[in-house]
Structure formats: C-alpha cells, structure tokens
Motif scaffolding. Structure first.
Motif, PDB file in Angstrom:
ATOM      1  N   ASN A 300     -66.023 -18.768  47.738  1.00 47.87           N
ATOM      2  CA  ASN A 300     -66.753 -18.118  46.653  1.00 47.87           C
ATOM      3  C   ASN A 300     -66.128 -16.764  46.322  1.00 47.87           C
ATOM      4  N   VAL A 301     -66.224 -16.390  45.062  1.00 46.28           N
ATOM      5  CA  VAL A 301     -65.888 -15.035  44.626  1.00 46.28           C
ATOM      6  C   VAL A 301     -67.152 -14.453  43.991  1.00 46.28           C
ATOM      7  N   THR A 302     -67.637 -13.347  44.548  1.00 44.45           N
ATOM      8  CA  THR A 302     -68.919 -12.789  44.117  1.00 44.45           C
ATOM      9  C   THR A 302     -68.767 -11.334  43.713  1.00 44.45           C
ATOM     10  N   GLU A 303     -69.300 -11.005  42.540  1.00 45.96           N
ATOM     11  CA  GLU A 303     -69.437  -9.607  42.148  1.00 45.96           C
ATOM     12  C   GLU A 303     -70.908  -9.242  42.273  1.00 45.96           C
ATOM     13  N   VAL A 304     -71.193  -8.181  43.016  1.00 45.46           N
ATOM     14  CA  VAL A 304     -72.572  -7.785  43.281  1.00 45.46           C
ATOM     15  C   VAL A 304     -72.746  -6.312  42.934  1.00 45.46           C
ATOM     16  N   SER A 305     -73.896  -5.999  42.334  1.00 43.44           N
ATOM     17  CA  SER A 305     -74.227  -4.612  41.999  1.00 43.44           C
ATOM     18  C   SER A 305     -75.620  -4.306  42.538  1.00 43.44           C
ATOM     19  N   LEU A 306     -75.724  -3.139  43.183  1.00 45.38           N
ATOM     20  CA  LEU A 306     -76.989  -2.684  43.742  1.00 45.38           C
ATOM     21  C   LEU A 306     -77.376  -1.370  43.074  1.00 45.38           C
ATOM     22  N   ALA A 307     -78.582  -1.328  42.514  1.00 45.70           N
ATOM     23  CA  ALA A 307     -79.076  -0.129  41.839  1.00 45.70           C
ATOM     24  C   ALA A 307     -80.021   0.635  42.761  1.00 45.70           C
ATOM     25  N   LEU A 308     -79.863   1.954  42.825  1.00 41.68           N
ATOM     26  CA  LEU A 308     -80.698   2.797  43.676  1.00 41.68           C
ATOM     27  C   LEU A 308     -81.204   4.002  42.886  1.00 41.68           C
ATOM     28  N   ASP A 309     -82.346   4.569  43.318  1.00 41.28           N
ATOM     29  CA  ASP A 309     -82.832   5.798  42.697  1.00 41.28           C
ATOM     30  C   ASP A 309     -82.326   7.012  43.465  1.00 41.28           C
ATOM     31  N   GLU A 310     -82.797   8.202  43.098  1.00 40.10           N
ATOM     32  CA  GLU A 310     -82.284   9.425  43.712  1.00 40.10           C
ATOM     33  C   GLU A 310     -82.662   9.558  45.183  1.00 40.10           C
ATOM     34  N   LYS A 311     -83.677   8.791  45.618  1.00 39.13           N
ATOM     35  CA  LYS A 311     -84.082   8.825  47.025  1.00 39.13           C
ATOM     36  C   LYS A 311     -83.513   7.639  47.797  1.00 39.13           C
ATOM     37  N   TYR A 312     -82.577   6.934  47.192  1.00 44.73           N
ATOM     38  CA  TYR A 312     -81.874   5.812  47.801  1.00 44.73           C
ATOM     39  C   TYR A 312     -82.742   4.564  47.970  1.00 44.73           C
ATOM     40  N   ASN A 313     -83.813   4.469  47.211  1.00 45.47           N
ATOM     41  CA  ASN A 313     -84.592   3.238  47.173  1.00 45.47           C
ATOM     42  C   ASN A 313     -83.865   2.201  46.318  1.00 45.47           C
ATOM     43  N   PHE A 314     -83.837   0.971  46.798  1.00 46.09           N
ATOM     44  CA  PHE A 314     -83.217  -0.092  46.022  1.00 46.09           C
ATOM     45  C   PHE A 314     -84.107  -0.404  44.814  1.00 46.09           C
ATOM     46  N   LEU A 315     -83.506  -0.449  43.629  1.00 43.78           N
ATOM     47  CA  LEU A 315     -84.250  -0.743  42.399  1.00 43.78           C
ATOM     48  C   LEU A 315     -83.992  -2.153  41.881  1.00 43.78           C
ATOM     49  N   GLY A 316     -82.809  -2.658  42.111  1.00 38.63           N
ATOM     50  CA  GLY A 316     -82.488  -3.977  41.586  1.00 38.63           C
ATOM     51  C   GLY A 316     -81.161  -4.478  42.116  1.00 38.63           C
ATOM     52  N   LEU A 317     -80.974  -5.785  41.982  1.00 31.79           N
ATOM     53  CA  LEU A 317     -79.761  -6.431  42.497  1.00 31.79           C
ATOM     54  C   LEU A 317     -79.248  -7.424  41.460  1.00 31.79           C
ATOM     55  N   LYS A 318     -77.945  -7.359  41.177  1.00 29.28           N
ATOM     56  CA  LYS A 318     -77.288  -8.345  40.315  1.00 29.28           C
ATOM     57  C   LYS A 318     -76.177  -9.027  41.104  1.00 29.28           C
ATOM     58  N   VAL A 319     -76.142 -10.346  41.020  1.00 27.48           N
ATOM     59  CA  VAL A 319     -75.130 -11.112  41.741  1.00 27.48           C
ATOM     60  C   VAL A 319     -74.549 -12.166  40.807  1.00 27.48           C
ATOM     61  N   ASP A 320     -73.228 -12.214  40.742  1.00 24.12           N
ATOM     62  CA  ASP A 320     -72.530 -13.205  39.914  1.00 24.12           C
ATOM     63  C   ASP A 320     -71.484 -13.879  40.788  1.00 24.12           C
ATOM     64  N   THR A 321     -71.694 -15.164  41.069  1.00 26.26           N
ATOM     65  CA  THR A 321     -70.817 -15.888  41.990  1.00 26.26           C
ATOM     66  C   THR A 321     -70.095 -17.029  41.290  1.00 26.26           C
ATOM     67  N   ILE A 322     -68.805 -17.148  41.560  1.00 28.52           N
ATOM     68  CA  ILE A 322     -68.028 -18.323  41.170  1.00 28.52           C
ATOM     69  C   ILE A 322     -67.812 -19.140  42.440  1.00 28.52           C
ATOM     70  N   ALA A 323     -68.310 -20.373  42.440  1.00 24.00           N
ATOM     71  CA  ALA A 323     -68.239 -21.231  43.622  1.00 24.00           C
ATOM     72  C   ALA A 323     -67.271 -22.378  43.363  1.00 24.00           C
ATOM     73  N   ASN A 324     -66.277 -22.501  44.215  1.00 23.35           N
ATOM     74  CA  ASN A 324     -65.261 -23.542  44.073  1.00 23.35           C
ATOM     75  C   ASN A 324     -65.800 -24.857  44.638  1.00 23.35           C
ATOM     76  N   LEU A 325     -65.920 -25.871  43.797  1.00 24.94           N
ATOM     77  CA  LEU A 325     -66.432 -27.178  44.216  1.00 24.94           C
ATOM     78  C   LEU A 325     -65.324 -28.149  44.579  1.00 24.94           C
ATOM     79  N   GLY A 326     -64.073 -27.785  44.292  1.00 27.52           N
ATOM     80  CA  GLY A 326     -62.966 -28.699  44.523  1.00 27.52           C
ATOM     81  C   GLY A 326     -62.749 -29.610  43.330  1.00 27.52           C
ATOM     82  N   ALA A 327     -61.990 -30.682  43.549  1.00 29.74           N
ATOM     83  CA  ALA A 327     -61.645 -31.586  42.457  1.00 29.74           C
ATOM     84  C   ALA A 327     -62.756 -32.570  42.131  1.00 29.74           C
ATOM     85  N   TYR A 328     -63.493 -32.984  43.158  1.00 33.58           N
ATOM     86  CA  TYR A 328     -64.597 -33.921  42.994  1.00 33.58           C
ATOM     87  C   TYR A 328     -65.868 -33.300  43.562  1.00 33.58           C
TER      88      TYR A 328
END
Length: 549
Positions: A300-328
């Motif tokens: 897999n190749v994954t691009e991930v982004s994590l959003a935080l506020d000024e107090k380092y609380n997690f606000l949101g998560l974005k994940v975009d993955t390309i998954a190799n299934l092979g030929a069949y």
C-alpha cells in the motif's frame, strides 16, 4: 480446576509427532498409481499468447496429459471465486471483477501466470516435457508500481479498466473533516509506503487429488486453512456440482498465515486433471513458485494528514490509500485494505475522519489477507503519524498520545470510523507499559550501551485491533463405548495448537484425561460443517463452539 484445564501450563498435544518426524503433510501421502503435475508458467509480466504448440511435449514417453487455457474454456469450467469483504459501507457494485480461469488464455498478466499443466509419471518427465512446449509471446509493457498504477501513461492490465482501478471505497464524514482541517492550527502530512511481503511458509502449497469414476467422488488432500470453503468453491464455482461429491482432507499444515486461506487456480486444474485421467494427481509447489505465486500481502501507498489545535488535540484525520491488488483478484482482495479502517483511529478521541481506498491492478502476483490483514497497516499509519507530529511540534510522543487518549469515563465510545469501544483502560495500560519498560531508567541504559559501542533507541506504539470477524464455527463431541471422547471441530489446524485448546476445554468441564480425547479437524468427510482458521478467530469462536457442545 483440572490440571489440564483452561489457563493451565500444559504440554501441547500436537508436538510429539513433529518432534519424532511423524508429521503428515500433502507431500507425505502416497496413493497407488499417482501421477505428478508440473505447471508451466509465464516468464513475462505482461504478454499476448500468440500460439501454443504442445504436440512435441505430448509425444514424450511418460506424459499422460497436457492442458492449456483453451482446453479449460472448452471444458466450460468456472472462474476463480471472489468474495466481498465484510466492510462497513462497502458497495458491492463499486468493484470491477475480471474473471480469472484456471489457465491463462490469450494474455499473461504476471510472472508466474499459469500457461500449461503437464501430467506425467514423475516430476522430471513432466518438467522435460514442459520445456518442449513451444509458446510464441508478444511482449507488452507491464504496470508494476503501486503509486503510479493509475497514471495516464500506464498500460492497462485489463482493457475494461483503462485506469487500472478495480474499486474506490470511501468512508467517514468528508465535509466535517474538511471543516476540522480548515480550523486547525497544525496539519501534519506524511506518505507511508507499506511494502509487499510474501508468506514463505515452511510447507509450500500442495494438492493430491483422486477421482473415483464409478462413485463419481473426489478425495482431495490439501494444505489449506479453509477445508470447507475450498470444497464449496471446487464443487459449486468450478464444476457446478454438489458438495457431497467432494471430500477435502487437511492433515498437518506447515504454515498458512492467511496465504492458504485463499483459493488458487492450481487446485481447480489438478482436480480437473484427475477427473480426466481417473488416476491420482499430485502437485507440490517448489520454493521459486511459492515466491512468485503464493498470494502476497500488503503493498500500500498511503498519504495521511492529521489536524491538531493549538493545545495539540487531534481535530481530524484524512487518509488516502492506494492498494495494489495484483493482476487478478484473489478470493478476498478488498478485505485487507478496507476491513480494518476503524483501526486508523486507534485509542484516540479524534472527532472526525475521512478515508479513501483505491484498489489498483498491476502486473504482479495477487494480494490477499496475510498476518493481520489490514490491522497492522492501520496501526502503523496512525502511530507513525503521531510520532511525526511529535517530532515536528516538539512534543513528547507519550504526552501527545496521553493528551488525545479516550478516557475511561467516555466509554462506551463511538469512533468516527465504525468502531465502538465498549470498554478499555487505555491510559492505565499506557502507564503500566511505562512502568514495565522502566522508562525512567532508559537514559542510563542508553548511555551504558553507547559506552559499549552500541545504539539503543526508544519507540512508542499503542495499537488496538479487532479480531475474530463475524461468522460461525462448529464443534461436536461424541463419547465412545470405551469412555473416550472424540471432538469434531470445523476449524482447520495450521500449527496454532487447536487440539490442545479443545482438550483443555473438555478436561475443564468434563473432568477427562487428555490422553482419552481425540480431536478431528480439517476433514469434510468426518466433520459435518465448519469455517476454518483465519483472522485470529479460532480461540474465540472455536472455543465458544466447544463450550456450547
């Protein structure tokens, strides 16, 4: 409590035969008049088959049968199976499912694709005959790399999927996640490449099939994790016949790891060959074949982004993955990249998330469930991203996790990606890990190691996984006239110690001697029904079935 009961330190029941060299694998089984199968495979990742001439190979002494893709199509046999994943929000119509048959016909799509099956008196004759098969290929440009499989200049693996996309799966709340990112003080983005892996089990795949024409009955010895599943596929998908005409026997299995839970083309064509010849046919994979054609994992190749506020609380998560299934498409290709997306949230109170998974075709071996089947990948992505945030923001990695950890007072807790945690003491477990690891003494150990010319590092990861996916399992117990107990289990032992577990349960509740208990697994002729082994399910579902029995 019985001394061989639950949670007692006991000797495994399975070990003695192996220690004495008495294990029974497919290769050990000898049937009178058995013939040997050899599979001729494509040396090219992508090519047209312009012609195949098997006439010279067929004329060799000791050769009984040679089959090609054209023969498979003329016989009207079925395509390899595909199963939708039990993924929340999964749309069965979102996936392009090209049909794969037992042998390639006009195009080969990866190195190792099956071109011909040779049946002979022994492996040497079969291999020599295979070398005489004349194949004329037209080489095509292959598409290999996961990340660039959908690029405009890439050759389609399947003409029906010109962008090489098999499916796109999306889950979570897109608009809420975008809003959280717009309001974030910090956004940490990383690209993670999770490499392809091969199982490399000690016992490679193998099958010995025998057909009784008089009774129209097949007996198949197979190294698999899913005896009942294979029987159903061979009967219904491949031959369109009743399951009662087929018996699958799985004795000892030298490692499966998820790789042997899938159905493979070799199973179909070896059973087909024994039907044609009326003689037993055995195929044992060699190590080179195993590396090329045992379904791989991850990639897999994954691009991930994590959003935080000024107090380092997690606000949101974005994940975009390309998954190799092979030929069949393998039996369950979309499962690993989609079924455990809930694990991306981890043990953290991230309020919103949005995930996109794109399954792509490449001219490589198919991928399938392997060692956790998406669970390790999810944990790796979120935990390494938190570490990246820790480094970039200058926050202690343990403290950053602690700030965002779901408190016990918030349980039960509904995460934004399907999982609902009904219980858990996440911070308490973290504190216990810190204590056991003697974190306070780490710097001293690090300096001591440095004095010896060694480097000591510290890593932090807090993983949470869902195991034992939904399904069923079967267990039946029968007392014999002499007082001995036979346990018929629908699971399939792959070396995990199933027999010991079942005996412990019986001893715990029935007060028996383990030496008076026999466990029967992996034989569809002896056990009435079952599912198999995979997804860490047997200790949960198999033991529950045994308890109810």
């Amino acid at each position: 409590m019985n001394k061989f009961g639950i949670s007692q330190p006991v000797r495994r029941s399975e070990d003695s035969p192996f220690l004495r060299g008495h294990g029974k694998y497919v290769s050990d089984i000898k049937l009178e008049g058995s013939l040997t199968a050899y599979i001729l495979r494509s040396p090219h990742a992508h090519a047209k088959i312009l012609s195949i001439d098997v006439s010279l190979a067929k004329s060799q002494q000791g050769v009984h049968l040679i089959l090609t893709g054209e023969d498979y199509k003329k016989a009207g046999l079925g395509a390899m199976p595909y199963v939708d994943p039990p993924t929340p929000d999964w749309n069965p119509d979102c996936i392009f499912k090209p049909e794969q048959y037992g042998l390639a016909t006009n195009i080969v799509r990866y190195v190792g694709d099956i071109v011909a099956l040779v049946i002979a008196d022994n492996i040497d004759i079969a291999q020599d005959a295979a070398n005489l098969i004349d194949i004329n290929y037209e080489i095509l440009e292959p598409t290999i790399e996961t990340e660039f499989a959908t690029s405009e200049n890439k050759t389609p693996v399947w003409s029906e999927a010109p962008n090489n996309i098999s499916f796109t799966h999306k889950t979570g709340n897109s608009s809420a996640t975008d809003k959280a990112f717009n309001e974030a003080k910090y956004i940490i983005t990383r690209k993670h490449v999770i490499n392809r892996v091969a199982a490399n089990s000690m016992e490679a795949r193998g099958i010995l099939a025998s057909y009784n024409k008089t009774e129209d009955f097949h007996t198949i010895y197979l190294s698999t994790q899913m005896a009942f599943g294979v029987r159903k596929i061979i009967a219904e998908n491949i031959f369109g016949e009743e399951e009662s005409k087929f018996r699958i026997i799985t004795n000892d299995v030298g490692g499966g790891f998820g790789m042997k839970a899938s159905f493979y083309p070799e199973y179909a064509i070896v059973v087909w060959a024994t039907r044609i010849l009326g003689k037993p046919v055995k195929w044992i994979e060699d190590r080179s074949e195993a590396h090329q054609t045992d379904y791989h994992g991850r990639d897999n190749v994954t691009e991930v982004s994590l959003a935080l506020d000024e107090k380092y609380n997690f606000l949101g998560l974005k994940v975009d993955t390309i998954a190799n299934l092979g030929a069949y498409l393998s039996t369950n290709p979309a499962g690993p990249p989609t079924i455990h997306l809930g694990g991306l949230i981890g043990v953290y109170k991230t309020p919103v998330a949005y995930v996109t998974v794109t399954g792509v075709f490449t001219n490589t071996c198919s991928t399938a469930p392997y060692r956790g089947a998406g669970r390790p990948e999810a944990s790796f992505i979120i935990e390494t991203t938190i570490d990246a945030a820790s480094r970039e923001l200058g926050v202690d990695p343990i403290e950053l996790r602690r700030i965002n950890m779901i408190p016990s007072t918030s349980l039960p807790y509904q995460t934004p990606l399907h999982f609902n945690y009904d219980s858990g003491k996440f911070e308490e477990a973290l504190d216990k890990a810190i204590e056991v690891a003697d974190l306070a003494g780490f710097e001293g150990r690090k300096n001591k190691s440095r004095d010896l010319g060694r480097y000591r590092g510290l890593g932090v990861s807090y993983s949470i996984e869902r195991a034992a996916p939904p399904g069923f399992e079967y267990n039946e117990m029968q007392f014999q006239p002499n007082g001995e107990l036979i346990i018929y289990a629908g699971t399939t032992n792959n070396g995990q110690g199933h027999h010991t577990m079942y005996k412990q349960i019986a001893c715990e509740y029935l007060g028996l001697d383990p030496n008076n208990i026999t466990v029967v697994e992996g034989d569809t002729g002896e056990v009435k029904k079952g599912f198999g082994t995979g997804g860490s399910r047997v200790s949960a579902m198999g033991s529950s079935a045994a308890y109810l029995a």
